[in-house]
Write a protein that holds these residues in place. Structure first.
Motif, mmCIF file in Angstrom:
data_model
loop_
_atom_site.group_PDB
_atom_site.id
_atom_site.type_symbol
_atom_site.label_atom_id
_atom_site.label_comp_id
_atom_site.label_asym_id
_atom_site.label_seq_id
_atom_site.Cartn_x
_atom_site.Cartn_y
_atom_site.Cartn_z
ATOM 1 N N LYS A 270 0.835 -1.194 0.000
ATOM 2 C CA LYS A 270 0.000 0.000 0.000
ATOM 3 C C LYS A 270 0.878 1.256 0.000
ATOM 4 O O LYS A 270 1.857 1.349 0.725
ATOM 5 N N ILE A 271 0.507 2.201 -0.858
ATOM 6 C CA ILE A 271 1.204 3.494 -0.911
ATOM 7 C C ILE A 271 0.203 4.571 -0.522
ATOM 8 O O ILE A 271 -0.874 4.678 -1.131
ATOM 9 N N THR A 272 0.547 5.368 0.466
ATOM 10 C CA THR A 272 -0.346 6.442 0.908
ATOM 11 C C THR A 272 0.411 7.762 0.909
ATOM 12 O O THR A 272 1.466 7.893 1.535
ATOM 13 N N LEU A 273 -0.142 8.735 0.202
ATOM 14 C CA LEU A 273 0.439 10.077 0.195
ATOM 15 C C LEU A 273 -0.161 10.848 1.356
ATOM 16 O O LEU A 273 -1.367 11.070 1.408
ATOM 17 N N THR A 274 0.678 11.260 2.277
ATOM 18 C CA THR A 274 0.207 11.955 3.471
ATOM 19 C C THR A 274 0.629 13.425 3.443
ATOM 20 O O THR A 274 1.519 13.824 2.686
#
Length: 300
Positions: free
Chosen positions: A82-86
């Motif tokens: 999973k890749i999450t841009l925060t």
């Protein structure tokens, strides 16, 4: 050339490969996140985990065409992680760092606002949208052929919307011999449909206009193909919804009525990822070069 420019490419589909290829040709230094399962290697591009990237060094971040979902997650076909841009990630970047995406949403808009970073939506550009309409139309033709037992030629086709995609779809299905009607709201669009040699109608009359419809193609990203509209369609009607998710169709009611309704956003990335990727790569690299050159001028 982009020599010395550092760019993070986060996730995506096969279209991103053309972007990466073009960036490496221009000598950019690239961090690839979400590409662990990609066999191909690009000179000047390094596969990294999200937490391994030094975002304080990034001049640009490139997101996939859909950007993120409303939780900040980024889709990729080249990784199971999973890749999450925060907000924390974006705030680490230099103030001049620009984020590029196909489209935006409330999540991305909020992050850009709170971090005061620039977001460029490539699909807001007329050139990208018009070029991209070509593979979209081809994919729509493919779906129409696959999911019907009659020819496009001689069919009654209702197209909703006369934007950049709607215009290309209407023109092409007309050239294939379809009897095309186009539903719009603006008076200038009614005039344009007439000028194109097609049959215009106002969207207020949609329920009446679909009574003999063989194929309905929606390009309007609002809930417009409602249950009341679907109830008026013949049982054999095929609905192809090209609007961005969740589309503009009541898919639940269509299934209940036994009408085939297909949500088909992102067709270019499915039917012609190489061409669609080249379209994005050419425009994106032009923008990056302009930003890079202006940045060098301001720092000198």
């Amino acid at each position: 050339m982009l020599t010395g420019m550092q760019i993070a490419v986060l996730g995506g589909d096969a279209r991103q490969l053309e972007i990466i290829r073009k960036l490496t040709e221009l000598d950019a230094k690239i961090s690839l996140v979400g590409f662990e399962q990609l066999d191909h290697a690009f000179t000047g591009a390094t596969k990294e985990k999200l937490d391994e990237v030094d975002f304080s060094m990034m001049d640009a971040i490139i997101l996939p065409v859909p950007g993120t979902n409303l939780q900040g997650e980024i889709d990729t076909i080249f990784s199971n992680e999973k890749i999450t841009l925060t907000e924390e990630i974006v705030s680490e970047t230099p103030e001049h760092c620009t984020i590029y995406s196909g489209i935006s949403n409330a999540y991305l808009d909020q992050i850009m606002s709170s971090t005061n970073r620039k977001l460029v939506q490539l699909f807001e550009r007329d050139d990208v949208a018009i070029y991209n309409s070509i593979p979209t139309v081809e994919g729509t033709i493919m779906m129409a052929i696959q999911h019907t037992d009659f020819t496009i030629h001689g069919s009654d086709i209702v197209i909703l919307g006369l934007g950049r995609v709607g215009m290309s779809v209407a023109r092409t299905f007309h050239h294939l011999g379809g009897r095309v009607k186009v539903g719009v709201r603006k008076s200038e669009h009614l005039a344009r449909v007439t000028e194109m040699g097609l049959v215009p109608f106002h969207l207020d009359d949609l329920e009446k206009e679909v009574e003999n419809c063989d194929i309905c193609i929606n390009t309007i990203p609002v809930h417009i193909v409602k249950a009341g509209v679907i109830a008026k369609m013949p049982a054999h009607t095929l609905i192809i919804d090209l609007a961005s998710k969740p589309g503009g169709t009541d898919f639940r009611y269509a299934e209940k009525r036994g009408i085939k309704a297909l949500l088909a956003p992102g067709l270019p990335g499915i039917v012609a990822p190489k061409t669609a990727g080249q379209i994005l790569a050419n425009v994106l690299c032009q923008l990056l070069e302009e930003d890079f050159d202006s940045g060098k001028e301001s720092s000198s």
